[in-house]
Write a protein that holds these residues in place. Sequence first.
Motif, PDB file in Angstrom:
ATOM      1  N   ILE A 122      -6.760  -9.660   0.624  1.00  0.00           N
ATOM      2  CA  ILE A 122      -5.691  -9.867   1.608  1.00  0.00           C
ATOM      3  C   ILE A 122      -4.338  -9.537   0.987  1.00  0.00           C
ATOM      4  O   ILE A 122      -3.484  -8.895   1.631  1.00  0.00           O
TER       5      ILE A 122
ATOM      6  N   ARG B 121      -3.978  -5.763   0.915  1.00  0.00           N
ATOM      7  CA  ARG B 121      -3.660  -5.204   2.243  1.00  0.00           C
ATOM      8  C   ARG B 121      -2.192  -5.429   2.596  1.00  0.00           C
ATOM      9  O   ARG B 121      -1.516  -4.536   3.115  1.00  0.00           O
TER      10      ARG B 121
ATOM     11  N   GLU C 253      -0.965 -10.178   9.936  1.00  0.00           N
ATOM     12  CA  GLU C 253      -2.416 -10.087   9.807  1.00  0.00           C
ATOM     13  C   GLU C 253      -2.956  -8.818  10.465  1.00  0.00           C
ATOM     14  O   GLU C 253      -3.839  -8.143   9.904  1.00  0.00           O
ATOM     15  N   ALA C 254      -2.444  -8.495  11.659  1.00  0.00           N
ATOM     16  CA  ALA C 254      -2.900  -7.293  12.353  1.00  0.00           C
ATOM     17  C   ALA C 254      -2.504  -6.035  11.580  1.00  0.00           C
ATOM     18  O   ALA C 254      -3.286  -5.080  11.475  1.00  0.00           O
TER      19      ALA C 254
ATOM     20  N   ALA D 179      -4.804  -5.792   8.530  1.00  0.00           N
ATOM     21  CA  ALA D 179      -6.204  -5.486   8.848  1.00  0.00           C
ATOM     22  C   ALA D 179      -6.453  -3.983   8.964  1.00  0.00           C
ATOM     23  O   ALA D 179      -7.592  -3.532   8.804  1.00  0.00           O
ATOM     24  N   ARG D 180      -5.419  -3.224   9.223  1.00  0.00           N
ATOM     25  CA  ARG D 180      -5.559  -1.769   9.365  1.00  0.00           C
ATOM     26  C   ARG D 180      -5.481  -1.045   8.015  1.00  0.00           C
ATOM     27  O   ARG D 180      -5.572   0.183   7.959  1.00  0.00           O
TER      28      ARG D 180
END
Length: 540
Positions: free
Chosen positions: A73, A76, A177-178, A181-182
């Motif tokens: 995480i 990202r 978060e969105a 996530a990509r």
Amino acid sequence: MSTGHVDTFARDRLPPRELWPVMDYAVLPDLAYPSRLNCATELLDRRVEAGEGDRVAIRYPDGEWTYRQLLEIANRIARVLTEDLGVVPGSRVLLRGPNHPMMAACWFAVLKAGGINVVTMPLLRERELGVLCDRARIALAITDHRLTDEIANTAGSSDFLKRVVTFGEPGDKDGLEAMAARKPASFENVDTTADDVALLAFTSGTTGSPKATMHFHRDVLAICDCYPKYVLRPSRDDVFCGSPPLGFTFGLGGLLLFPLRIGATALLLEDASPPKLLENIERFGATVCFTAPTAYRIMTGHADKYDLRTLRKCVSAGETLPPPTYEAWEARTGLRIMDGIGATELLHIFISAPEDDIRVGSTGRAIAGYQARVVDAKGREVPRGTVGRLAVRGPTGCRYMDDEERQRAYVQHGWNLTGDAYIQDEEGYFWYQARTDDMIISAGYNIAGPEVENVLLEHPAVHECGVVGLPDDERGNVVTAFVVLKQGHAASDAMVQVLQDFVKASIAPYKYPRRIEFVEHLPRTQTGKLQRFRLREEHA
């Protein structure tokens, strides 16, 4: 000094090198760090590389993250920072949120991207946030979605803050978060130097406006390799918990950095009020607790309602630990509280003692890697048993951002002067007297306000108190106590007399509070420190 930073704003605002304290990294083998160093790599990536990816890194009321999940995480988010949000090595990023795994992931992501963390207390308002953003020229803020309003208002009025990104809101397609996530779960950490700034920590303001202190990547590791190893002595099976926010360096170290350095588990709680802290110690089997004396005092009255058998180590800092609080907690739980003194300027604790070396009422001795002594106004060490100013030096030290005047006041003759008055005994133990600006000179006597507070706290009617000197025509200053009474006790002239007589019977009579004011609450910082300067200002 070389740097891995592209944006050199922070480096350009370090104090002149001749104003730094003496900083000895060779005093312990543990502190021999390489010249190229990213502390996120050492604290997080190395754990997964060592095959510990499936160990639990963080627990919280809604679940848990393993070391591998935290790493992925953070990777990202680091990609979001560098690819979408314009962060370059040296950028300052403001983080705003409660103690939660996403705050930890963002903290590591900023360092992975080569940025500089500026973690704020959740309760700061627009005006306070604006000062921080303007001083540090912060262009990006990442915040919990529940704390958006104040920072959004700041962005509307700040000359520097241009982008606010939120996390934590389910279904938010534009949230962090969105965006994360990509992105792929891999990231190549920026090759920063050991002496690149990793975080700007603003002081908590017990004496007025906050100041920005600057800490390097090597400093972050140094606090992990001194106090925990030589005083706390935890194990990788420990579960760390506590109340201080991650925006407070006491909390950042104790609740996140220390456990991750050894592969242990951090328990992060948004609500860590004393009853909730006790509840979660029982629920999660926490073993190590970091909190302030005020919390231990409150928890003592409720400890018998919870199963605390897993708890084995208790740490106190933020303000001096009164002996009555220490003794009551030990009597109730069988656990000895390890008191300690640290400072935002030095990042974490530098004087303390392990459980088997505690002297009740003493803060302890200088921990491995640090030196401490008591000095006079000219920086000369005073005889043992004499009150003077505490001076400290070690692998961390004060570097105020763009503030030579304050730097010269805090660092003298190579030593950090913490603003505390202490006595050092013949065995090397340090005994707190007062903040140097809390020493009360009344009719020629030197009186330490905290000493009077400790006595008052022993009285069964007193819940909490603050003692300061207020101007007096006859005595110069008069010892004045502001007292919050426990339920069932009423403010009255008779109660004033009872408390005054109690103090006279316990310590030298000249120290008793000639004035006692009963109040409903005391002014404290968001980290629980008593703001005696506000008592002086408001009641002078």
